[in-house]
Design an enzyme around this catalytic site. Structure first.
Site, PDB file in Angstrom:
ATOM      1  N   SER A 107       0.830  -1.209   0.000  1.00 33.97           N
ATOM      2  CA  SER A 107       0.000   0.000   0.000  1.00 33.97           C
ATOM      3  C   SER A 107       0.860   1.253   0.000  1.00 33.97           C
ATOM      4  O   SER A 107       1.977   1.258   0.509  1.00 33.97           O
ATOM      5  CB  SER A 107      -0.890  -0.017   1.245  1.00 33.97           C
ATOM      6  OG  SER A 107      -1.303   1.282   1.578  1.00 33.97           O
ATOM      7  N   TYR A 130      -2.764   5.431  -3.905  1.00 36.00           N
ATOM      8  CA  TYR A 130      -3.714   6.491  -3.559  1.00 36.00           C
ATOM      9  C   TYR A 130      -3.339   7.691  -4.405  1.00 36.00           C
ATOM     10  O   TYR A 130      -2.152   8.021  -4.526  1.00 36.00           O
ATOM     11  CB  TYR A 130      -3.570   6.895  -2.090  1.00 36.00           C
ATOM     12  CG  TYR A 130      -4.320   5.989  -1.147  1.00 36.00           C
ATOM     13  CD1 TYR A 130      -5.676   5.745  -1.310  1.00 36.00           C
ATOM     14  CD2 TYR A 130      -3.675   5.407  -0.058  1.00 36.00           C
ATOM     15  CE1 TYR A 130      -6.365   4.921  -0.439  1.00 36.00           C
ATOM     16  CE2 TYR A 130      -4.361   4.589   0.820  1.00 36.00           C
ATOM     17  CZ  TYR A 130      -5.707   4.354   0.618  1.00 36.00           C
ATOM     18  OH  TYR A 130      -6.386   3.543   1.483  1.00 36.00           O
ATOM     19  N   THR A 156      -7.106   2.473  -5.393  1.00 36.56           N
ATOM     20  CA  THR A 156      -8.195   2.508  -4.403  1.00 36.56           C
ATOM     21  C   THR A 156      -9.059   3.736  -4.638  1.00 36.56           C
ATOM     22  O   THR A 156      -8.553   4.852  -4.675  1.00 36.56           O
ATOM     23  CB  THR A 156      -7.622   2.516  -2.973  1.00 36.56           C
ATOM     24  OG1 THR A 156      -6.852   1.331  -2.793  1.00 36.56           O
ATOM     25  CG2 THR A 156      -8.724   2.553  -1.940  1.00 36.56           C
ATOM     26  N   LYS A 252     -10.242  -0.713  -6.917  1.00 39.14           N
ATOM     27  CA  LYS A 252     -10.752  -1.273  -5.665  1.00 39.14           C
ATOM     28  C   LYS A 252     -11.678  -0.273  -4.994  1.00 39.14           C
ATOM     29  O   LYS A 252     -11.364   0.924  -4.952  1.00 39.14           O
ATOM     30  CB  LYS A 252      -9.566  -1.588  -4.744  1.00 39.14           C
ATOM     31  CG  LYS A 252      -9.956  -2.270  -3.443  1.00 39.14           C
ATOM     32  CD  LYS A 252      -8.734  -2.826  -2.731  1.00 39.14           C
ATOM     33  CE  LYS A 252      -8.097  -1.838  -1.801  1.00 39.14           C
ATOM     34  NZ  LYS A 252      -8.889  -1.513  -0.611  1.00 39.14           N
ATOM     35  N   HIS A 276     -13.774  -1.212   1.721  1.00 40.00           N
ATOM     36  CA  HIS A 276     -12.578  -0.849   2.488  1.00 40.00           C
ATOM     37  C   HIS A 276     -12.601  -1.492   3.878  1.00 40.00           C
ATOM     38  O   HIS A 276     -12.269  -0.878   4.883  1.00 40.00           O
ATOM     39  CB  HIS A 276     -12.478   0.681   2.596  1.00 40.00           C
ATOM     40  CG  HIS A 276     -11.065   1.188   2.611  1.00 40.00           C
ATOM     41  ND1 HIS A 276     -10.452   1.729   1.526  1.00 40.00           N
ATOM     42  CD2 HIS A 276     -10.134   1.221   3.598  1.00 40.00           C
ATOM     43  CE1 HIS A 276      -9.219   2.088   1.830  1.00 40.00           C
ATOM     44  NE2 HIS A 276      -8.997   1.785   3.088  1.00 40.00           N
TER      45      HIS A 276
END
Ligand code: GLV
Length: 387
Positions: A107, A130, A156, A252, A276
């Site tokens: 991530s 992100y 995401t 996602k 999430h």
């Protein structure tokens, strides 16, 4: 680890070994946590058909996810702060995933960096992005993921603004932790965690450190997210991200069939049905509840993955039966790391593997790729339609 039989056992051990603020960070949902709970609870409502006297020799859990061969259709999900569940947690989880033969997703919001993980793995891993306001920085992150040979980018879409998690605020979550008297006292009971943490230099968000100086203050995470994340992110942005990365882009955070279609229209190579982990929109439906309608709508056009609430092999089989090609697991990994580092993650995957394999046999199936709606007990099929 051999006396650890279930993911719940791993979770209990992690609770005893990891500082409360980091354990709570993993074990939390937004506001009332109703969606966090529903993700798990709704799996319990689904029942399998048991079939007998079917040849159950030579069973196989092998499948593919986004074109990659996997030993079992599970990928380790991108989770924030993994390196606070255990020192160097991301690197250890990536190694456990590689050893087991499933993808690992790093991530943006993790402690170890893209380069840290690349340095300890041989196979490509996935990178979760992100989109921050600073586009040069985002482009640089994509380029770093490319340079590290990441084989997929997971974008995401459901965290441009942060759902409030009360526990984080109450615990005054920071990374690295502040040495308050309470925290120091807690360390007396968690010496292993503290000792290992002293032995690593990876204590902050290494993917973004240097870029955002106050990233460490997680108690102000929503404030930080508000100032750094791009609130104007929209469907059209998938195109430039995909072009820059040059490999498959999985989106996602899809929880609605119209969004699933928009994702495909805008070039997504796969979708993850996700809320999430119940950490964003409280009162959103569980992912297992919306999965069938999304899989019905777009499953023939794209690869549908899901995450949220999977705590066993039986849960995995239910997700596959209701239309997912594979699942992402985050909390399982966090609890495994907290309980026992790399061995804990390996144990988590092994527990899921064994539960999946044995349950599949009892359902009269030998090849995980054949799991489908025919494995679901029909009364529940009706209930599923009338949810
Ligand atoms: C980050 O992705 C979080 O859910 O905390």
């Amino acid at each position: 680890m051999s006396d650890i039989l279930t993911i719940a056992d791993l979770k209990d051990l992690a609770r005893r070994r990891v500082p409360k603020m980091f354990f709570d960070y993993a074990d939390s949902g937004a506001w009332t946590e109703s969606t966090y709970r529903a993700n798990e609870e709704d799996f319990g409502k689904i029942k399998f058909r048991q079939r007998v006297l079917v040849d159950m020799s030579n069973r196989s859990l092998e499948s593919t996810m986004i074109g990659e061969r996997v030993a079992m259709p599970v990928a380790l999900a991108p989770t924030g702060l993994t390196g606070m569940q255990h020192a160097d947690g991301e690197m250890l989880a990536a190694q456990a995933a590689e050893e087991f033969g499933v993808p690992f997703t790093l991530s943006t919001m993790r402690i170890c960096s893209i380069e840290d993980v690349a340095s300890v793995t041989k196979k490509p891993f996935w990178f979760q992005l992100y989109v921050l306001r600073d586009k040069d920085f985002v482009l640089n992150l994509i380029d770093r993921a490319k340079a590290a040979k990441c084989s997929a980018l997971v974008l995401t879409l459901d965290l441009q603004i942060l759902g409030q998690r009360h526990k984080d605020i109450r615990n005054g979550l920071t990374a690295p932790p502040k040495f308050t008297p309470r925290f120091v006292a807690e360390m007396m009971f968690k010496p292993g965690w503290a000792f290992r943490m002293l032995g690593t230099r990876r204590h902050t968000f290494r993917n973004i450190s240097g870029h955002v100086s106050d990233a460490v203050n997680l108690a102000k995470l929503s404030e930080w997210t508000r100032t750094q994340f791009d609130l104007t992110l929209n469907w059209k942005d998938i195109a430039w991200i995909k072009k820059r990365f040059g490999g498959p882009v999985i989106v996602k955070g899809i929880l609605d069939k119209d969004d699933a279609q928009l994702a495909i229209d805008n070039g997504a190579d796969g979708i993850v049905v996700s809320n999430h982990g119940g950490r964003q929109l409280d009162s959103a439906p569980s992912t297992i509840r919306v999965l069938p309608e999304i899989a019905d709508a777009v499953g023939h056009k794209t690869e549908v993955l899901m995450d949220g609430g999977i705590r066993s092999g039986q849960d995995l089989l239910k997700a596959l039966a209701l239309g997912a090609k594979g699942a992402l697991v985050g909390r399982i990994m966090a609890f495994g790391l907290g309980a026992g580092g790399e061995a804990g993650v390996a144990r988590a995957l092994e527990i899921v593997r064994k539960e999946t394999d044995t349950s599949m046999a009892l359902m009269g199936e030998r090849d995980i790729r054949n799991i489908g709606l025919h494995n679901i007990y029909s009364n529940d099929l009706e209930r599923r339609q009338g949810y």
